[in-house]
Design an enzyme around this catalytic site. Structure first.
Site, PDB file in Angstrom:
ATOM      1  N   TYR A   1       0.838  -1.196   0.000  1.00  0.00           N
ATOM      2  CA  TYR A   1       0.000   0.000   0.000  1.00  0.00           C
ATOM      3  C   TYR A   1       0.878   1.252   0.000  1.00  0.00           C
ATOM      4  O   TYR A   1       2.005   1.233   0.524  1.00  0.00           O
ATOM      5  CB  TYR A   1      -0.851   0.058   1.268  1.00  0.00           C
ATOM      6  CG  TYR A   1      -2.167  -0.662   1.252  1.00  0.00           C
ATOM      7  CD1 TYR A   1      -3.044  -0.551   0.176  1.00  0.00           C
ATOM      8  CD2 TYR A   1      -2.572  -1.413   2.358  1.00  0.00           C
ATOM      9  CE1 TYR A   1      -4.280  -1.185   0.202  1.00  0.00           C
ATOM     10  CE2 TYR A   1      -3.806  -2.048   2.385  1.00  0.00           C
ATOM     11  CZ  TYR A   1      -4.657  -1.928   1.302  1.00  0.00           C
ATOM     12  OH  TYR A   1      -5.884  -2.540   1.324  1.00  0.00           O
TER      13      TYR A   1
ATOM     14  N   ASN B   1      -9.618   0.799  -3.824  1.00  0.00           N
ATOM     15  CA  ASN B   1      -9.488  -0.316  -2.884  1.00  0.00           C
ATOM     16  C   ASN B   1     -10.842  -0.635  -2.269  1.00  0.00           C
ATOM     17  O   ASN B   1     -11.451   0.225  -1.631  1.00  0.00           O
ATOM     18  CB  ASN B   1      -8.505   0.038  -1.762  1.00  0.00           C
ATOM     19  CG  ASN B   1      -8.305  -1.111  -0.790  1.00  0.00           C
ATOM     20  OD1 ASN B   1      -7.909  -2.199  -1.182  1.00  0.00           O
ATOM     21  ND2 ASN B   1      -8.615  -0.878   0.478  1.00  0.00           N
ATOM     22  N   GLU B   2     -11.312  -1.859  -2.491  1.00  0.00           N
ATOM     23  CA  GLU B   2     -12.588  -2.310  -1.915  1.00  0.00           C
ATOM     24  C   GLU B   2     -13.682  -1.258  -2.103  1.00  0.00           C
ATOM     25  O   GLU B   2     -14.430  -0.934  -1.184  1.00  0.00           O
ATOM     26  CB  GLU B   2     -12.399  -2.658  -0.432  1.00  0.00           C
ATOM     27  CG  GLU B   2     -11.472  -3.842  -0.214  1.00  0.00           C
ATOM     28  CD  GLU B   2     -11.314  -4.215   1.250  1.00  0.00           C
ATOM     29  OE1 GLU B   2     -11.355  -3.307   2.101  1.00  0.00           O
ATOM     30  OE2 GLU B   2     -11.158  -5.406   1.546  1.00  0.00           O
TER      31      GLU B   2
ATOM     32  N   GLU C   1      -6.558   0.124   8.007  1.00  0.00           N
ATOM     33  CA  GLU C   1      -6.647   0.489   9.425  1.00  0.00           C
ATOM     34  C   GLU C   1      -5.734   1.669   9.743  1.00  0.00           C
ATOM     35  O   GLU C   1      -5.195   1.797  10.835  1.00  0.00           O
ATOM     36  CB  GLU C   1      -6.330  -0.704  10.341  1.00  0.00           C
ATOM     37  CG  GLU C   1      -7.373  -1.785  10.319  1.00  0.00           C
ATOM     38  CD  GLU C   1      -7.370  -2.615   9.046  1.00  0.00           C
ATOM     39  OE1 GLU C   1      -8.401  -2.613   8.343  1.00  0.00           O
ATOM     40  OE2 GLU C   1      -6.356  -3.253   8.741  1.00  0.00           O
TER      41      GLU C   1
ATOM     42  N   GLU D   1      -6.483 -10.520  -0.521  1.00  0.00           N
ATOM     43  CA  GLU D   1      -6.293 -10.364   0.929  1.00  0.00           C
ATOM     44  C   GLU D   1      -6.768 -11.634   1.613  1.00  0.00           C
ATOM     45  O   GLU D   1      -7.942 -11.788   1.938  1.00  0.00           O
ATOM     46  CB  GLU D   1      -7.067  -9.153   1.479  1.00  0.00           C
ATOM     47  CG  GLU D   1      -6.500  -7.814   1.090  1.00  0.00           C
ATOM     48  CD  GLU D   1      -7.187  -6.662   1.833  1.00  0.00           C
ATOM     49  OE1 GLU D   1      -7.996  -6.932   2.749  1.00  0.00           O
ATOM     50  OE2 GLU D   1      -6.914  -5.498   1.484  1.00  0.00           O
TER      51      GLU D   1
ATOM     52  N   TYR E   1      -1.300  -7.864  14.307  1.00  0.00           N
ATOM     53  CA  TYR E   1      -2.228  -8.558  13.428  1.00  0.00           C
ATOM     54  C   TYR E   1      -2.197 -10.085  13.592  1.00  0.00           C
ATOM     55  O   TYR E   1      -2.831 -10.803  12.821  1.00  0.00           O
ATOM     56  CB  TYR E   1      -1.949  -8.181  11.963  1.00  0.00           C
ATOM     57  CG  TYR E   1      -3.184  -8.174  11.080  1.00  0.00           C
ATOM     58  CD1 TYR E   1      -3.986  -7.048  11.004  1.00  0.00           C
ATOM     59  CD2 TYR E   1      -3.534  -9.282  10.318  1.00  0.00           C
ATOM     60  CE1 TYR E   1      -5.120  -7.024  10.194  1.00  0.00           C
ATOM     61  CE2 TYR E   1      -4.653  -9.269   9.510  1.00  0.00           C
ATOM     62  CZ  TYR E   1      -5.449  -8.134   9.449  1.00  0.00           C
ATOM     63  OH  TYR E   1      -6.570  -8.122   8.645  1.00  0.00           O
TER      64      TYR E   1
END
Length: 629
Positions: A75, A179-180, A121, A260, A327
């Site tokens: 990213y 993105n999404e 996030e 993902e 994560y």
């Protein structure tokens, strides 16, 4: 023609021939990617360079390569690189091109995700908060103000990527557009077509452009575009073929791709630490690979939300994300291999060769022990140092964005309009605290107003005394239908039935003075004579410590409540052990010194312990007691 010129021309010709033979495309007949003409499958992992000190990038990438990955997914957060309109920063920990050079050096292909929105996030999903200077802006849409800002940013970013495309001798094999987007309410196909045109303008036609969305029709409906290759995302499932069915309805031909594949999950303050069993992740990965699909593991290496960069989710209530972005990934927050990584490596080895040799070992962690901190002073007594300038004078509160302060803290100050002999409620009935407000009267701390939580605090005081509300921006919403998350007092406060007016609003800049050595540069004379009756609330503490060997460590703050920490001027993030689940903060060894004193500075926002100590441990605690809302 001299021999040197001949050699240079020959080298250039050979380079052009080599580049002309390089290609990365899609074979819609054989349902595969084609790399240099042959079917190819990537097994990739996500890594966020912006959550890792630059000095550790190579180590993390080497561990990913040795696991058997042949690609990484990257990213690019817009707000990390353009903090103010037209002001760009690609230096030091923001040196994207150096990071990409390392991927090339190590032998990893790259899947780029340049946004402009990335989610991740990360604060506001990577969009810069200065976009909110125009209050009615429509983000992620064809709004001309938004598109103008996007076009300006992409005119800087995308040219940096063009020469790194695989077809031009680099290692970038594909680039994601947006993105999404199917998870966003706008469903603006004109916006997506605009991005597609712009990406092609700067990158050309010799690169695979793709989209990523959840694996359901209601996500793919608005997230896909005819000229962009559609991919999906999902976590461990027993039936991977079924999980790809929605993708096949929108992308009937071409390789299956999970962009993902979730190896873990994020943490929220006040909730349980997220963990996904290694066996579940490795089995799910094998199921995906058995379908012949390409896959990217999100995350493979998480990292840390240093400073104020964490995002937040909003599902009925506001949920800020922890400083740690571990994560539960195959590589820990500190970059150490886990059992999950070893199981993933074993699965990969069934489908393609993995590099010979051991995974680089964990770095040495250090237990530096206990240090004692000293009180510097109440924050309100230090405004001449930590305020960015003269306060804004305003009838009613203004937001962070109005003041063009996008992170950190602002102080809202007004006089009590009347005597309050008995406790009276100071309240924000319109949920106007974004995100936490620390309330004091003449230095006496009364409590916290909290977004979607505590809406009133009882106070007492005499007419004319200062009422102070220090407002903390806990991170902007990064996912959902409305990313316009304004910060500060976004509504009026009332005392009894009185709407409070006549505010002084201070933009606070703690990072500047602390990065410059304050308060430690003042030696033993750092302590201020208090001007207020300080009994808790926002207070600065500091201390020093020495180390003989430098390495990573973890800061624990026993009995402290909530605040922000700097070490040697570097903002390592928020602490909130009273809320959990994160109980320690990762301290990279790269910010420590063995040749001189190391400085630690704390802003405690609520209540400091009677014994103000800090403890440096050799292991993290991310699953401590948590306070569920």
């Amino acid at each position: 023609m001299g021999p040197l010129i001949f050699c240079l021309l020959l080298a250039g010709s050979l380079w052009q021939q080599a580049c002309s033979s390089r290609s990365f495309t899609i074979d819609f007949t054989r349902n595969c990617f084609l790399k240099d003409g042959g079917c190819f499958r990537y097994i990739s992992g996500s890594i966020h360079y912006f959550r890792i000190p630059a000095s550790a990038w190579k180590d993390r990438l080497q561990k990913m390569y040795m696991t058997g990955l042949n690609a990484v997914q990257v990213y690019v957060p817009w707000n990390f690189h353009e903090p103010q309109p037209g002001v760009f920063n690609f230096r030091d920990d923001r040196d994207l091109e150096h990071f990409l050079d390392l991927t090339m050096e190590i032998g990893l292909l790259v899947i780029m995700r340049p946004g402009p929105y990335i989610c991740a996030e990360w604060d506001m999903g990577g969009l810069p908060a200065w976009l909110l200077n125009k209050k009615d802006i429509s983000l992620r849409s064809s709004d001309p103000d938004y598109l103008n800002a996007v076009d300006s940013w992409m005119s800087v970013l995308l040219p940096k990527l063009r020469s790194r495309l695989y077809s031009k001798g680099g290692n970038i094999i594909s680039v994601q557009v947006e993105n999404e987007y199917g998870s966003f309410h706008a469903c603006d196909y004109s916006y997506m077509r605009h991005l597609n045109t712009m990406f092609r303008l700067y990158l050309g036609d010799d690169v695979v452009l793709f989209t990523t969305d959840g694996n359901a029709d209601y996500f793919l409906k608005c997230g896909t575009l005819q000229d962009l290759y559609a991919t999906v995302d999902f976590g461990p499932v027993a039936n991977a073929t079924k999980a790809f069915e929605a993708m096949r309805r929108y992308q009937p031909r071409g390789p299956l791709v999970n962009s993902e594949y979730y190896t873990g999950w994020l943490d929220y303050w006040g909730q349980k630490h997220s963990q996904t069993p290694s066996s579940q992740v490795s089995k799910g990965l094998q199921n995906i690979l058995e379908t012949g699909a390409s896959v990217n593991m999100y995350m493979f290496m998480g990292g840390t939300n240093f400073g104020y960069w964490n995002g937040a989710d909003f599902s009925k209530i506001y949920q800020p994300i922890t400083t740690s972005y571990d994560y539960d990934a195959p590589l820990t927050e500190a970059g150490d291999p886990t059992d999950k990584l070893l199981e993933i490596r074993s699965v990969i080895s069934k489908f393609q060769p993995v590099p010979f040799g051991p995974i680089p070992p964990p770095s040495t962690k250090f237990y530096y022990g206990l240090i004692t901190l000293q009180k510097v002073g109440a924050l309100v007594d230090l405004l001449d140092i930590v305020s960015s300038g003269a306060p804004f004078v305003t009838d009613y509160p203004i937001t962070f964005e109005d003041a063009k302060q996008y992170f950190g803290f602002m102080l809202y100050r007004t006089h009590l309009p009347l005597d309050i002999t008995f406790c009276a409620p100071l309240s924000s009935q319109v949920n106007g605290i974004h995100d936490r407000g620390y309330v004091s009267v003449n230095g006496r701390f009364y409590g916290v107003l909290e977004r979607d939580g505590i809406k009133e605090v009882n106070v007492t005081g005499k007419a004319g005394e200062w009422l102070d509300v220090l407002v903390e921006n806990m991170g902007r919403i990064n996912y959902g239908s409305d990313l316009r998350d304004f910060k500060g007092l976004v509504g009026n406060l009332t005392l009894k039935a009185n709407v409070l007016k006549d505010w002084l609003v201070y933009s606070l800049n703690l990072d500047g003075p602390i990065a410059g050595g304050w308060p430690h540069i003042l030696g033993n004379h750092i302590f201020r004579t208090p001007q207020t009756e300080n009994t808790g609330g926002p207070v600065i503490y500091s201390g020093t410590f020495k180390v003989t060997d430098v390495g990573d460590t973890f800061l624990k703050l026993p009995q402290w409540t909530k605040g922000q920490v700097w070490i040697n001027g570097f903002n390592i993030g928020r602490y909130w052990p009273a809320h959990g689940p994160q109980m320690t903060l990762y301290v990279p060894g790269s910010i420590l010194s063995s040749s001189q004193n190391n400085n630690i500075t704390l802003l405690e926002l609520e209540n400091a312990p009677e014994l103000p100590i800090a403890l440096f441990l050799d292991r993290p605690i991310l699953n401590g007691t948590f306070l569920r809302k």
